[in-house]
Design a protein around this motif. Structure first.
Motif, PDB file in Angstrom:
ATOM      1  N   SER A 138       0.914  -1.402   0.006  1.00 38.76           N
ATOM      2  CA  SER A 138      -0.177  -0.071   0.060  1.00 38.76           C
ATOM      3  C   SER A 138       0.729   1.215  -0.176  1.00 38.76           C
ATOM      4  O   SER A 138       0.402   2.331   0.197  1.00 38.76           O
ATOM      5  CB  SER A 138      -0.921   0.207   1.195  1.00 38.76           C
ATOM      6  OG  SER A 138      -0.135  -0.066   2.187  1.00 38.76           O
ATOM      7  N   GLY A 139       2.102   1.153  -0.213  1.00 40.21           N
ATOM      8  CA  GLY A 139       3.020   2.372  -0.162  1.00 40.21           C
ATOM      9  C   GLY A 139       2.887   3.282  -1.322  1.00 40.21           C
ATOM     10  O   GLY A 139       2.852   2.947  -2.447  1.00 40.21           O
ATOM     11  N   ARG A 140       2.989   4.632  -0.974  1.00 40.66           N
ATOM     12  CA  ARG A 140       2.937   5.549  -2.054  1.00 40.66           C
ATOM     13  C   ARG A 140       3.389   6.774  -1.722  1.00 40.66           C
ATOM     14  O   ARG A 140       3.532   7.202  -0.230  1.00 40.66           O
ATOM     15  CB  ARG A 140       1.455   5.867  -2.663  1.00 40.66           C
ATOM     16  CG  ARG A 140       0.491   6.611  -1.610  1.00 40.66           C
ATOM     17  CD  ARG A 140      -0.742   6.781  -2.223  1.00 40.66           C
ATOM     18  NE  ARG A 140      -1.674   7.057  -1.493  1.00 40.66           N
ATOM     19  CZ  ARG A 140      -2.967   7.865  -1.813  1.00 40.66           C
ATOM     20  NH1 ARG A 140      -3.452   7.960  -3.084  1.00 40.66           N
ATOM     21  NH2 ARG A 140      -3.753   8.124  -1.042  1.00 40.66           N
ATOM     22  N   ILE A 141       4.177   7.658  -2.323  1.00 39.69           N
ATOM     23  CA  ILE A 141       4.513   9.109  -1.941  1.00 39.69           C
ATOM     24  C   ILE A 141       3.855  10.222  -2.483  1.00 39.69           C
ATOM     25  O   ILE A 141       3.591  10.270  -3.702  1.00 39.69           O
ATOM     26  CB  ILE A 141       6.108   9.033  -2.343  1.00 39.69           C
ATOM     27  CG1 ILE A 141       7.038   7.788  -1.429  1.00 39.69           C
ATOM     28  CG2 ILE A 141       6.674  10.517  -1.920  1.00 39.69           C
ATOM     29  CD1 ILE A 141       8.496   8.070  -2.097  1.00 39.69           C
ATOM     30  N   LEU A 142       3.420  11.014  -1.597  1.00 39.89           N
ATOM     31  CA  LEU A 142       2.875  12.199  -1.998  1.00 39.89           C
ATOM     32  C   LEU A 142       3.963  13.359  -1.926  1.00 39.89           C
ATOM     33  O   LEU A 142       4.311  13.375  -0.707  1.00 39.89           O
ATOM     34  CB  LEU A 142       1.613  12.439  -1.394  1.00 39.89           C
ATOM     35  CG  LEU A 142       0.613  13.661  -1.641  1.00 39.89           C
ATOM     36  CD1 LEU A 142      -0.013  13.039  -3.039  1.00 39.89           C
ATOM     37  CD2 LEU A 142      -0.641  13.615  -0.632  1.00 39.89           C
ATOM     38  N   THR A 143       4.055  14.221  -2.838  1.00 41.15           N
ATOM     39  CA  THR A 143       4.876  15.268  -2.794  1.00 41.15           C
ATOM     40  C   THR A 143       4.287  16.731  -2.365  1.00 41.15           C
ATOM     41  O   THR A 143       4.986  17.574  -1.871  1.00 41.15           O
ATOM     42  CB  THR A 143       5.848  15.464  -4.089  1.00 41.15           C
ATOM     43  OG1 THR A 143       4.854  16.176  -4.900  1.00 41.15           O
ATOM     44  CG2 THR A 143       6.471  14.069  -4.686  1.00 41.15           C
ATOM     45  N   ASN A 144       3.119  16.854  -2.673  1.00 39.17           N
ATOM     46  CA  ASN A 144       2.375  18.084  -2.510  1.00 39.17           C
ATOM     47  C   ASN A 144       2.816  19.080  -3.332  1.00 39.17           C
ATOM     48  O   ASN A 144       2.627  20.306  -3.101  1.00 39.17           O
ATOM     49  CB  ASN A 144       2.328  18.597  -1.110  1.00 39.17           C
ATOM     50  CG  ASN A 144       1.326  17.801  -0.295  1.00 39.17           C
ATOM     51  OD1 ASN A 144       0.249  17.338  -0.644  1.00 39.17           O
ATOM     52  ND2 ASN A 144       1.640  17.671   1.135  1.00 39.17           N
ATOM     53  N   GLY A 145       3.519  18.728  -4.386  1.00 43.25           N
ATOM     54  CA  GLY A 145       3.978  19.664  -5.599  1.00 43.25           C
ATOM     55  C   GLY A 145       5.247  19.930  -5.090  1.00 43.25           C
ATOM     56  O   GLY A 145       6.024  21.071  -5.835  1.00 43.25           O
ATOM     57  N   ASP A 146       5.882  19.805  -4.006  1.00 41.63           N
ATOM     58  CA  ASP A 146       7.192  20.673  -3.617  1.00 41.63           C
ATOM     59  C   ASP A 146       8.402  19.714  -4.081  1.00 41.63           C
ATOM     60  O   ASP A 146       9.514  19.842  -3.419  1.00 41.63           O
ATOM     61  CB  ASP A 146       7.173  20.424  -1.911  1.00 41.63           C
ATOM     62  CG  ASP A 146       6.019  21.485  -1.379  1.00 41.63           C
ATOM     63  OD1 ASP A 146       5.781  22.322  -1.970  1.00 41.63           O
ATOM     64  OD2 ASP A 146       5.350  21.235  -0.227  1.00 41.63           O
ATOM     65  N   GLY A 147       8.257  18.827  -5.059  1.00 41.33           N
ATOM     66  CA  GLY A 147       9.345  18.213  -5.793  1.00 41.33           C
ATOM     67  C   GLY A 147       9.847  17.022  -4.817  1.00 41.33           C
ATOM     68  O   GLY A 147       9.461  16.819  -3.962  1.00 41.33           O
ATOM     69  N   LEU A 148      10.513  15.985  -5.402  1.00 42.83           N
ATOM     70  CA  LEU A 148      10.903  14.711  -4.821  1.00 42.83           C
ATOM     71  C   LEU A 148      12.239  14.648  -5.369  1.00 42.83           C
ATOM     72  O   LEU A 148      12.569  14.459  -6.437  1.00 42.83           O
ATOM     73  CB  LEU A 148      10.047  13.655  -5.151  1.00 42.83           C
ATOM     74  CG  LEU A 148      10.478  12.431  -4.459  1.00 42.83           C
ATOM     75  CD1 LEU A 148      10.481  12.393  -2.986  1.00 42.83           C
ATOM     76  CD2 LEU A 148       9.288  11.427  -5.113  1.00 42.83           C
ATOM     77  N   ASN A 149      13.437  14.148  -4.601  1.00 41.59           N
ATOM     78  CA  ASN A 149      14.706  13.709  -4.945  1.00 41.59           C
ATOM     79  C   ASN A 149      14.873  12.510  -4.324  1.00 41.59           C
ATOM     80  O   ASN A 149      15.039  12.670  -2.885  1.00 41.59           O
ATOM     81  CB  ASN A 149      15.851  14.686  -4.563  1.00 41.59           C
ATOM     82  CG  ASN A 149      17.121  14.282  -4.952  1.00 41.59           C
ATOM     83  OD1 ASN A 149      17.294  13.707  -6.019  1.00 41.59           O
ATOM     84  ND2 ASN A 149      18.157  14.808  -4.235  1.00 41.59           N
ATOM     85  N   ILE A 150      15.048  11.367  -4.863  1.00 46.23           N
ATOM     86  CA  ILE A 150      15.339  10.207  -4.460  1.00 46.23           C
ATOM     87  C   ILE A 150      16.693   9.628  -5.029  1.00 46.23           C
ATOM     88  O   ILE A 150      16.829   9.517  -5.981  1.00 46.23           O
ATOM     89  CB  ILE A 150      14.467   8.890  -5.052  1.00 46.23           C
ATOM     90  CG1 ILE A 150      12.720   9.352  -4.308  1.00 46.23           C
ATOM     91  CG2 ILE A 150      14.621   7.607  -4.364  1.00 46.23           C
ATOM     92  CD1 ILE A 150      11.641   8.543  -4.800  1.00 46.23           C
TER      93      ILE A 150
END
Length: 276
Positions: A143-155
């Motif tokens: 059930s895993g998911r990432i939400l950025t709220n529009g602030d970008g994401l760096n993995i």
């Protein structure tokens, strides 16, 4: 698009006392080596110690420095043993090990090793994140998911392990901007991993505009780099934010949508999308 872990040893005396480590000597390859053994479960690691054998010893002593800087015996081994696994380690910690040979003339220190134990991160449910780095493996539960709220994401990780499929997204579709306010535009999503398994969906979407025909937000570019993509599939989606609905519930008018954006997938030696 679809693509798949030193100390100078002072051994236990007759009274069983341990001495604190003196100034640490340089760490070097003195026929004594250390490495990390990775186990399948998240944050489950062992330190593997190996050393060269000799017929002149009566046994071996492996010690580890504790958090107060004292030497503690881990194990005393038979002469024919040339390997030891330390399972009592914690993720993210650095451990100093020392190996000594018990000889007929006394005790001889053979070498020391500093080993850092990696850390993993498990995404279970919805996690709001914008930076994932300094870890070894990134796990997504079913059930895993990432939400950025529009602030970008760096993995930036060594490995991505997905139980089934995973989702990265900027905005939830049912959370538009406030009435009269334009939708928020997103910042870029960057992902780099050496390898991965499973199926990953990446949605770069702009936020929906607020009521009153407000304009939708812009999505942002997606850049994915997987060095070995043989067991992972990446699905990138670019979606401009939709315009807000009218204040009049009977009206079918909607505001303007946001602009579009591009994606770039670098999978092994192959590239897909708009890569410069």
């Amino acid at each position: 698009l679809t693509l798949g872990l030193l100390m100078t040893i002072t051994l236990v005396t007759a009274c069983g006392k341990h001495n604190k480590s003196p100034q640490r000597p340089p760490v070097g390859p003195q026929n004594f080596s250390g490495a990390i053994k990775t186990l399948p479960e998240p944050n489950n690691y062992q330190v593997q110690l190996d050393w060269a054998g000799t017929d002149q010893v009566r046994g071996w002593v492996v010690q580890r420095e504790d958090h107060e800087g004292f030497l503690r015996d881990l194990v005393t081994l038979e002469p024919k043993t040339h390997q030891f696994f330390d399972a009592g380690v914690q993720p993210g910690e650095v451990y100093r090990y020392q190996l000594a040979a018990i000889e007929e003339q006394g005790v001889k220190v053979l070498g020391t090793q500093d080993i850092k134990v990696p850390r993993d991160l498990v995404i279970s449910g919805t996690a709001t994140l914008n930076e994932i780095s300094g870890i070894n493996r990134l796990f997504f539960s079913k059930s895993g998911r990432i939400l950025t709220n529009g602030d970008g994401l760096n993995i930036n990780v060594n490995e991505i392990i997905i139980a089934n499929f995973a989702l990265i997204k900027n905005f939830l579709y049912d959370h538009p901007a406030d009435p009269g306010q334009p939708g928020k535009s997103a910042k870029p999503i960057y992902l780099h991993a050496k390898r991965g398994t499973g199926e990953l969906y990446i949605f770069s979407n702009g936020q929906k505009g607020g009521k009153g025909l407000a304009r939708g937000g812009n999505p942002a570019p997606i850049l994915v780099e997987i060095e070995d993509p043989s067991q992972i599939r990446i699905h990138p989606y670019i979606s401009p934010g939709k315009g807000g609905t009218a204040n009049d519930p009977t009206s079918t008018k909607v505001g303007d949508s946001g602009n579009s954006a591009s994606f770039c997938l670098k999978l092994g030696n192959a590239q897909f999308g708009e890569c410069s």
